[in-house]
Design a protein around this motif. Structure first.
Motif, PDB file in Angstrom:
ATOM      1  N   ALA A   1       0.830  -1.216   0.000  1.00  0.00           N
ATOM      2  CA  ALA A   1       0.000   0.000   0.000  1.00  0.00           C
ATOM      3  C   ALA A   1       0.861   1.262   0.000  1.00  0.00           C
ATOM      4  O   ALA A   1       0.800   2.076   0.913  1.00  0.00           O
ATOM      5  CB  ALA A   1      -0.943  -0.018   1.200  1.00  0.00           C
ATOM      6  N   SER A   2       1.653   1.459  -1.044  1.00  0.00           N
ATOM      7  CA  SER A   2       2.616   2.564  -1.082  1.00  0.00           C
ATOM      8  C   SER A   2       1.948   3.940  -1.139  1.00  0.00           C
ATOM      9  O   SER A   2       2.472   4.895  -0.586  1.00  0.00           O
ATOM     10  CB  SER A   2       3.555   2.400  -2.276  1.00  0.00           C
ATOM     11  N   SER A   3       0.821   4.048  -1.784  1.00  0.00           N
ATOM     12  CA  SER A   3       0.157   5.352  -1.931  1.00  0.00           C
ATOM     13  C   SER A   3      -0.532   5.808  -0.655  1.00  0.00           C
ATOM     14  O   SER A   3      -0.616   6.997  -0.386  1.00  0.00           O
ATOM     15  CB  SER A   3      -0.893   5.306  -3.039  1.00  0.00           C
ATOM     16  N   ARG A   4      -1.026   4.861   0.124  1.00  0.00           N
ATOM     17  CA  ARG A   4      -1.829   5.235   1.286  1.00  0.00           C
ATOM     18  C   ARG A   4      -1.148   4.981   2.622  1.00  0.00           C
ATOM     19  O   ARG A   4      -1.766   5.048   3.671  1.00  0.00           O
ATOM     20  CB  ARG A   4      -3.186   4.555   1.228  1.00  0.00           C
ATOM     21  N   THR A   5       0.160   4.695   2.574  1.00  0.00           N
ATOM     22  CA  THR A   5       0.941   4.558   3.797  1.00  0.00           C
ATOM     23  C   THR A   5       1.783   5.816   3.956  1.00  0.00           C
ATOM     24  O   THR A   5       2.525   6.189   3.046  1.00  0.00           O
ATOM     25  CB  THR A   5       1.858   3.319   3.740  1.00  0.00           C
ATOM     26  N   CYS A   6       1.668   6.477   5.099  1.00  0.00           N
ATOM     27  CA  CYS A   6       2.433   7.709   5.353  1.00  0.00           C
ATOM     28  C   CYS A   6       3.917   7.362   5.434  1.00  0.00           C
ATOM     29  O   CYS A   6       4.317   6.520   6.236  1.00  0.00           O
ATOM     30  CB  CYS A   6       1.966   8.351   6.653  1.00  0.00           C
ATOM     31  N   HIS A   7       4.732   8.000   4.606  1.00  0.00           N
ATOM     32  CA  HIS A   7       6.171   7.700   4.635  1.00  0.00           C
ATOM     33  C   HIS A   7       6.849   8.283   5.870  1.00  0.00           C
ATOM     34  O   HIS A   7       7.971   7.923   6.183  1.00  0.00           O
ATOM     35  CB  HIS A   7       6.870   8.190   3.355  1.00  0.00           C
ATOM     36  N   VAL A   8       6.154   9.150   6.613  1.00  0.00           N
ATOM     37  CA  VAL A   8       6.736   9.758   7.811  1.00  0.00           C
ATOM     38  C   VAL A   8       6.521   8.869   9.037  1.00  0.00           C
ATOM     39  O   VAL A   8       7.463   8.534   9.742  1.00  0.00           O
ATOM     40  CB  VAL A   8       6.139  11.172   8.045  1.00  0.00           C
ATOM     41  N   CYS A   9       5.260   8.467   9.281  1.00  0.00           N
ATOM     42  CA  CYS A   9       4.953   7.719  10.504  1.00  0.00           C
ATOM     43  C   CYS A   9       4.492   6.289  10.245  1.00  0.00           C
ATOM     44  O   CYS A   9       4.218   5.550  11.188  1.00  0.00           O
ATOM     45  CB  CYS A   9       3.902   8.459  11.321  1.00  0.00           C
ATOM     46  N   GLN A  10       4.378   5.891   8.978  1.00  0.00           N
ATOM     47  CA  GLN A  10       3.977   4.540   8.563  1.00  0.00           C
ATOM     48  C   GLN A  10       2.509   4.213   8.842  1.00  0.00           C
ATOM     49  O   GLN A  10       2.112   3.043   8.778  1.00  0.00           O
ATOM     50  CB  GLN A  10       4.882   3.469   9.198  1.00  0.00           C
ATOM     51  N   HIS A  11       1.686   5.223   9.145  1.00  0.00           N
ATOM     52  CA  HIS A  11       0.243   4.992   9.303  1.00  0.00           C
ATOM     53  C   HIS A  11      -0.327   4.560   7.961  1.00  0.00           C
ATOM     54  O   HIS A  11      -0.069   5.185   6.942  1.00  0.00           O
ATOM     55  CB  HIS A  11      -0.466   6.262   9.785  1.00  0.00           C
ATOM     56  N   LYS A  12      -1.102   3.457   7.959  1.00  0.00           N
ATOM     57  CA  LYS A  12      -1.708   2.976   6.723  1.00  0.00           C
ATOM     58  C   LYS A  12      -3.182   3.346   6.727  1.00  0.00           C
ATOM     59  O   LYS A  12      -3.946   2.909   7.583  1.00  0.00           O
ATOM     60  CB  LYS A  12      -1.530   1.466   6.578  1.00  0.00           C
ATOM     61  N   GLY A  13      -3.559   4.165   5.753  1.00  0.00           N
ATOM     62  CA  GLY A  13      -4.930   4.615   5.644  1.00  0.00           C
ATOM     63  C   GLY A  13      -5.812   3.605   4.939  1.00  0.00           C
ATOM     64  O   GLY A  13      -5.364   2.571   4.453  1.00  0.00           O
ATOM     65  N   ASP A  14      -7.089   3.937   4.889  1.00  0.00           N
ATOM     66  CA  ASP A  14      -8.071   3.088   4.217  1.00  0.00           C
ATOM     67  C   ASP A  14      -7.895   3.184   2.710  1.00  0.00           C
ATOM     68  O   ASP A  14      -7.122   3.990   2.208  1.00  0.00           O
ATOM     69  CB  ASP A  14      -9.485   3.539   4.603  1.00  0.00           C
ATOM     70  N   ALA A  15      -8.663   2.364   1.997  1.00  0.00           N
ATOM     71  CA  ALA A  15      -8.633   2.383   0.534  1.00  0.00           C
ATOM     72  C   ALA A  15      -8.815   3.809   0.031  1.00  0.00           C
ATOM     73  O   ALA A  15      -9.564   4.599   0.612  1.00  0.00           O
ATOM     74  CB  ALA A  15      -9.719   1.477  -0.021  1.00  0.00           C
ATOM     75  N   MET A  16      -8.099   4.139  -1.035  1.00  0.00           N
ATOM     76  CA  MET A  16      -8.111   5.495  -1.567  1.00  0.00           C
ATOM     77  C   MET A  16      -8.363   5.431  -3.071  1.00  0.00           C
ATOM     78  O   MET A  16      -7.596   4.800  -3.798  1.00  0.00           O
ATOM     79  CB  MET A  16      -6.740   6.145  -1.280  1.00  0.00           C
ATOM     80  N   PRO A  17      -9.445   6.073  -3.549  1.00  0.00           N
ATOM     81  CA  PRO A  17      -9.692   6.058  -4.994  1.00  0.00           C
ATOM     82  C   PRO A  17      -8.575   6.766  -5.757  1.00  0.00           C
ATOM     83  O   PRO A  17      -7.907   7.648  -5.225  1.00  0.00           O
ATOM     84  CB  PRO A  17     -11.027   6.780  -5.156  1.00  0.00           C
ATOM     85  N   LEU A  18      -8.372   6.378  -7.005  1.00  0.00           N
ATOM     86  CA  LEU A  18      -7.282   6.945  -7.806  1.00  0.00           C
ATOM     87  C   LEU A  18      -7.413   8.433  -8.058  1.00  0.00           C
ATOM     88  O   LEU A  18      -6.417   9.104  -8.325  1.00  0.00           O
ATOM     89  CB  LEU A  18      -7.184   6.212  -9.147  1.00  0.00           C
ATOM     90  N   ASN A  19      -8.611   8.981  -7.959  1.00  0.00           N
ATOM     91  CA  ASN A  19      -8.767  10.419  -8.210  1.00  0.00           C
ATOM     92  C   ASN A  19      -8.304  11.273  -7.029  1.00  0.00           C
ATOM     93  O   ASN A  19      -8.182  12.484  -7.153  1.00  0.00           O
ATOM     94  CB  ASN A  19     -10.215  10.758  -8.593  1.00  0.00           C
ATOM     95  N   VAL A  20      -7.993  10.660  -5.900  1.00  0.00           N
ATOM     96  CA  VAL A  20      -7.450  11.400  -4.747  1.00  0.00           C
ATOM     97  C   VAL A  20      -5.949  11.532  -4.980  1.00  0.00           C
ATOM     98  O   VAL A  20      -5.199  10.560  -4.899  1.00  0.00           O
ATOM     99  CB  VAL A  20      -7.740  10.679  -3.416  1.00  0.00           C
ATOM    100  N   ARG A  21      -5.492  12.729  -5.309  1.00  0.00           N
ATOM    101  CA  ARG A  21      -4.091  12.947  -5.661  1.00  0.00           C
ATOM    102  C   ARG A  21      -3.259  13.455  -4.493  1.00  0.00           C
ATOM    103  O   ARG A  21      -2.034  13.409  -4.514  1.00  0.00           O
ATOM    104  CB  ARG A  21      -3.971  13.936  -6.832  1.00  0.00           C
ATOM    105  N   SER A  22      -3.902  13.990  -3.455  1.00  0.00           N
ATOM    106  CA  SER A  22      -3.174  14.437  -2.267  1.00  0.00           C
ATOM    107  C   SER A  22      -4.031  14.125  -1.044  1.00  0.00           C
ATOM    108  O   SER A  22      -5.252  14.036  -1.138  1.00  0.00           O
ATOM    109  CB  SER A  22      -2.842  15.921  -2.346  1.00  0.00           C
TER     110      SER A  22
END
Length: 95
Positions: A23-44
């Motif tokens: 889950a590279s897109s939805r895992t915070c690279h700072v604190c490693q928190h993994k968020g829920d599923a994220m649609p592709l249209n969410v760019r930030s």
């Protein structure tokens, strides 16, 4: 991946394979928190744990780079600050 692996070895490089479901897109690279599923249209997005603002693609690239470094170190390779590889115990000048 056969040809890519062959070409990397031919040039003395290491091919690192990352799990396609990481889950590279939805895992915070700072604190490693993994968020829920994220649609592709969410760019930030903002991390709900540490509140860091992320560009989806840059965040994913940083996470993939980190995973690659972890895998290289697990294989016993040293990774220099600029991303080059060294065998453990060798100086940069000798590599």
């Amino acid at each position: 991946m056969g040809k890519l692996d062959y070409k990397a070895k031919e040039q003395g490089k290491h091919l690192v394979k990352i799990d396609p479901w990481f889950a590279s897109s939805r895992t915070c690279h700072v604190c490693q928190h993994k968020g829920d599923a994220m649609p592709l249209n969410v760019r930030s997005w903002a991390c709900p744990a540490c509140h860091t603002q992320h560009d989806r693609d840059i965040n994913a690239a940083l996470n993939i780079k980190h995973q690659g470094i972890v895998k290289l170190k697990a294989e016993g390779l040293s990774v220099s600050a600029h991303g080059g590889l060294r065998k453990p115990g060798t100086s940069p000048a000798a590599a």
